[in-house]
Enzyme design. Structure first.
Site, mmCIF file in Angstrom:
data_model
loop_
_atom_site.group_PDB
_atom_site.id
_atom_site.type_symbol
_atom_site.label_atom_id
_atom_site.label_comp_id
_atom_site.label_asym_id
_atom_site.label_seq_id
_atom_site.Cartn_x
_atom_site.Cartn_y
_atom_site.Cartn_z
ATOM 1 N N GLN A 133 10.123 -3.813 -1.037
ATOM 2 C CA GLN A 133 9.325 -2.634 -0.704
ATOM 3 C C GLN A 133 10.027 -1.869 0.402
ATOM 4 O O GLN A 133 10.467 -2.481 1.380
ATOM 5 C CB GLN A 133 7.967 -3.059 -0.168
ATOM 6 C CG GLN A 133 6.942 -3.357 -1.212
ATOM 7 C CD GLN A 133 5.590 -3.612 -0.575
ATOM 8 O OE1 GLN A 133 5.502 -4.276 0.452
ATOM 9 N NE2 GLN A 133 4.555 -3.088 -1.185
ATOM 10 N N ASP A 176 8.982 -0.427 2.917
ATOM 11 C CA ASP A 176 7.729 -0.357 3.647
ATOM 12 C C ASP A 176 7.906 0.314 5.010
ATOM 13 O O ASP A 176 9.018 0.380 5.528
ATOM 14 C CB ASP A 176 7.231 -1.795 3.871
ATOM 15 C CG ASP A 176 5.720 -1.881 3.854
ATOM 16 O OD1 ASP A 176 5.066 -0.838 3.960
ATOM 17 O OD2 ASP A 176 5.208 -3.012 3.742
ATOM 18 N N HIS A 202 5.202 1.004 8.674
ATOM 19 C CA HIS A 202 3.891 1.142 9.285
ATOM 20 C C HIS A 202 4.012 2.132 10.416
ATOM 21 O O HIS A 202 4.938 2.060 11.209
ATOM 22 C CB HIS A 202 3.399 -0.227 9.790
ATOM 23 C CG HIS A 202 3.288 -1.225 8.675
ATOM 24 N ND1 HIS A 202 4.149 -2.287 8.534
ATOM 25 C CD2 HIS A 202 2.456 -1.271 7.611
ATOM 26 C CE1 HIS A 202 3.825 -2.949 7.442
ATOM 27 N NE2 HIS A 202 2.816 -2.362 6.852
ATOM 28 N N LYS A 217 -6.210 5.298 -0.016
ATOM 29 C CA LYS A 217 -4.786 5.616 -0.083
ATOM 30 C C LYS A 217 -4.505 6.801 -0.986
ATOM 31 O O LYS A 217 -5.289 7.131 -1.874
ATOM 32 C CB LYS A 217 -3.996 4.397 -0.579
ATOM 33 C CG LYS A 217 -4.514 3.817 -1.887
ATOM 34 C CD LYS A 217 -3.766 2.538 -2.271
ATOM 35 C CE LYS A 217 -4.232 2.047 -3.630
ATOM 36 N NZ LYS A 217 -3.184 1.498 -4.460
ATOM 37 N N ARG A 253 4.727 -11.449 -5.599
ATOM 38 C CA ARG A 253 3.325 -11.425 -6.026
ATOM 39 C C ARG A 253 3.260 -12.055 -7.399
ATOM 40 O O ARG A 253 4.035 -11.689 -8.279
ATOM 41 C CB ARG A 253 2.813 -9.978 -6.119
ATOM 42 C CG ARG A 253 2.886 -9.261 -4.782
ATOM 43 C CD ARG A 253 2.448 -7.816 -4.927
ATOM 44 N NE ARG A 253 2.530 -7.163 -3.614
ATOM 45 C CZ ARG A 253 2.223 -5.908 -3.392
ATOM 46 N NH1 ARG A 253 1.799 -5.140 -4.395
ATOM 47 N NH2 ARG A 253 2.313 -5.391 -2.189
ATOM 48 N N CYS A 277 2.832 -6.230 5.956
ATOM 49 C CA CYS A 277 2.058 -5.745 7.112
ATOM 50 C C CYS A 277 1.746 -6.791 8.178
ATOM 51 O O CYS A 277 1.936 -6.496 9.352
ATOM 52 C CB CYS A 277 0.789 -5.019 6.717
ATOM 53 S SG CYS A 277 0.383 -5.025 5.017
ATOM 54 N N HIS A 288 0.069 2.396 6.196
ATOM 55 C CA HIS A 288 1.076 1.621 5.487
ATOM 56 C C HIS A 288 1.637 2.611 4.484
ATOM 57 O O HIS A 288 0.861 3.308 3.834
ATOM 58 C CB HIS A 288 0.465 0.480 4.677
ATOM 59 C CG HIS A 288 -0.489 -0.386 5.431
ATOM 60 N ND1 HIS A 288 -0.226 -1.685 5.741
ATOM 61 C CD2 HIS A 288 -1.733 -0.125 5.923
ATOM 62 C CE1 HIS A 288 -1.257 -2.212 6.374
ATOM 63 N NE2 HIS A 288 -2.181 -1.287 6.501
#
Length: 586
Positions: A330, A332, A334, A413, A312, A283, A459
């Site tokens: 990911q 991902d 946005h 979320k 991570r 992000c 997200h």
RNA sequence: GCUGAUGUGGCUCAAUGGCAGAGCAUCUCACUCGUAAUGAGAAGGUUGUGGGUUCGAUUCCCACCAUCAGCUCCA
């Protein structure tokens, strides 16, 4: 039933839970008979069976479990009546203090002032319990119960407190059902993605990089197919794609809040005396891209995707095949929008999720995760955003459960959970509503009124991590991927060396048509080649021998064993083409 | 990270305080075969890593690493 008139079949979930709960008491009784020094904590029924947490001065082993099972069978045969009674708080405390059960004492102390404190007694054994229970231990079928595992568990789920031992058990009204259940578990283990990943040559894990998976050629092919599919779907839904750096400086992570909240789980380094962190999420990079140019309300909602490689530092004990890794991609994205657009965008995203999951035949459960203790933003903002998420899915007629306090630190979320072969669920999709990061990064758009406004954002990931998703679908399909996903779609099996050249020609033609083909040109008998291609779970085998060479055909066999006979290459490529089209991009 | 278990050729698994074995895979040779395993031979291991006990350790002990189960965690 002891006190209620519940339908007397095991299919009734309430009866099943009661049965298992009584089993947990019988197990505790058996343990206390065998080792009176063991202290009891809690012993509920769960989705499949029950467990009981206890504190013993020794570690339980499978041999102990066998002993306990034996004692449980005796208790069942004794047909002990279960009797409920209540005690006022002081007597209840005294009762458990005299029994020297410190965990029970703590439980009683923590019950609300006005709570009814009830006990269940069976023979010499009495347990603190709200019930309900079966009326007699004789209701339990002694030869249809099994203690399946013993593991550690923290007292009250708190890692700062005592480590207890948890014994798991399962039971059925009939021995056949227990055997069937155990056989089903064994079957499910064969679908384990870690096992199939090795057998099918998809990926590997090495001691040199715990939690950092290596993708092998076939796994890489599968990953690329998923990414191609992902890009097509997202293009259809109006997404653009970007890529942001894998490392960014400390200042950025401080601004996003990650440095404060997750520094311990980030991989950091120093470059030219400046702290840098490998991104644990995409992000902040996405924020910078948004902020790099002015935006109009006409641009919104702005959907920006990124297949981002994130790292991570997960706890070593949490690692699990491809399901829980330290480095993953990911899918991902946005989406930046006005406040008015929030519900539409969330619903559009859920529709996208539905399209993707249904393409794979996957079903999901939704959790709404709410404000955690460690959060940024006001309670009012959190509640407003939680309500929007709730309203959006309720309006779509979706069921969900609330996962209290499990939201991201910046917002609530919706989590989409998929199940593995053993029924354990893994979060894959998530839609996180965020009005905090736009604030922190001072994102803006120019409204119809010519004024600057602050957008809100979501997200979201659909697959979650590509790695985890590959694990999930490997188990879902038991490694037998549909043709559109199969790393190898067709294997040519020449019957003799004479057919090798012909097989090569056929292979080249199919390859030219965009199919994924291999040739097994080894000097082996056709039966062996078929066996091995079947074990590799390749959807189509083309047997080619003298007859096919003469007639210009291929003899088609499906991985299921179905023999489709000889056909022209054109007919086969049409057949394969149709099968591959099941991929749901219209 | 916590508790427990496990770690033997590429894979699946044996065995033992005294020369570490098998099947599959690999390589070689023969066979040229039509829908789930052709035969013969060869090669391949410092038994996870590092210490310790012992005349001798892969086996027993300790530490570490990794994996498995569960717990905790999962932005």
């Amino acid at each position: 039933m002891a006190e209620e008139n519940i339908q007397y079949t095991f299919e009734n979930p309430e009866y099943r839970a009661t049965y298992w709960h009584t089993c947990s008491h019988v197990m505790a009784q058996a343990v206390k008979r065998l080792w009176p020094e063991v202290k009891l904590a809690i012993g509920p029924s769960i989705d499949e069976g029950w467990y009981y947490d206890m504190d013993a001065p020794f570690a339980f082993t499978p041999e102990h479990l066998g002993q306990i099972e034996g004692e449980m069978r005796k208790i069942c045969k004794e047909k002990l009546k279960l009797e409920r009674f209540e005690l006022p708080r002081p007597e209840a405390l005294k009762f458990m203090e005299e029994k020297d059960e410190p965990f029970k004492v703590e439980l009683i102390c923590d019950l609300p002032e006005d709570a009814v404190i009830s006990f269940y007694k069976q023979g010499e054994f009495t347990d603190l319990c709200a019930g309900p229970h079966l009326d007699s231990t004789g209701r339990i079928k002694g030869n249809a119960l099994k203690l399946t595992a013993c593991n550690a568990a923290y007292w009250r789920g708190d890692s700062n407190r005592e480590t207890l031992q948890r014994i798991y058990g399962i039971a059925f009204p009939k021995k056949d059902e227990l055997d069937e259940y155990l056989a089903r578990i064994e079957e499910a283990k064969k679908r384990d993605h870690r096992r199939l990943g090795k057998e099918l040559g998809l990926f590997m894990l090495r001691d040199e990089g715990p939690g950092f998976p290596f993708f092998l050629p076939k796994g890489m092919t599968l990953k690329n197919i998923l990414l191609d599919y992902w890009r097509k779907v997202h293009k259809k839904y109006g997404y653009v794609e970007i890529s942001t750096p894998i490392m960014l400086n400390r200042q950025l992570w401080e601004r996003s809040g990650h440095w404060d909240h997750y520094k311990n789980n980030m991989y950091t380094t120093v470059i030219d005396d400046v702290d840098f962190a490998v991104k644990p999420m995409n992000c902040p990079g996405g924020m910078l891209v948004y902020a790099s140019e002015p935006h109009s309300y006409r641009d919104l909602p702005l959907r920006v995707g990124e297949i981002g490689l994130v790292h991570r530092h997960e706890l070593s004990g949490a690692l699990h095949g491809l399901f829980r890794v330290r480095c993953f991609n990911q899918d991902d994205a946005h989406v930046f929008m006005t406040r008015e657009q929030m519900q539409d965008v969330i619903q559009e995203t859920v529709r996208l999720f539905d399209e993707v999951y249904s393409t794979f035949g996957l079903s999901y459960t939704i959790e709404l995760s709410t404000m955690p203790e460690d959060h940024i933003g006001t309670v009012e903002e959190w509640e407003r955003n939680q309500d929007i998420l709730k309203a959006a899915i309720t309006d779509m007629g979706k069921d969900f459960v609330i996962n209290e306090g499990d939201g991201a630190f910046y917002g609530p979320k919706l989590d989409f959970h998929l199940a593995d072969s053993l029924g354990r669920t893994w979060q894959c999709g998530t839609i996180q509503l965020d009005s905090q990061l736009p604030e922190r990064f001072e994102l803006e758009y120019t409204g119809e009124d010519g004024q600057k406004h602050r957008p809100v954002m979501i997200h979201r990931v659909v697959l979650g991590s590509i790695e985890r998703f590959i694990g999930v679908i490997t188990e879902h399909f038991a490694g037998a991927f549909p043709a559109w996903l199969s790393p190898v779609q067709v294997k040519l099996l020449p019957v003799t060396d004479r057919a090798a050249e012909y097989a090569g020609q056929v292979s080249a033609k199919l390859d030219g048509l965009g199919f994924r083909v291999e040739v097994d040109s080894r000097n082996e008998k056709i039966g062996k080649k078929i066996r091995e291609a079947t074990l590799e779970k390749i959807p189509f085998m083309l047997v080619v021998g003298d007859r096919d060479m003469e007639n210009g055909t291929v003899s088609v066999r499906r991985r299921s064993g179905e023999d489709l006979g000889a056909m022209s290459l054109e007919d086969f490529s049409t057949l394969l083409g149709d099968e591959v089209k099941t991929m749901a991009i219209k």
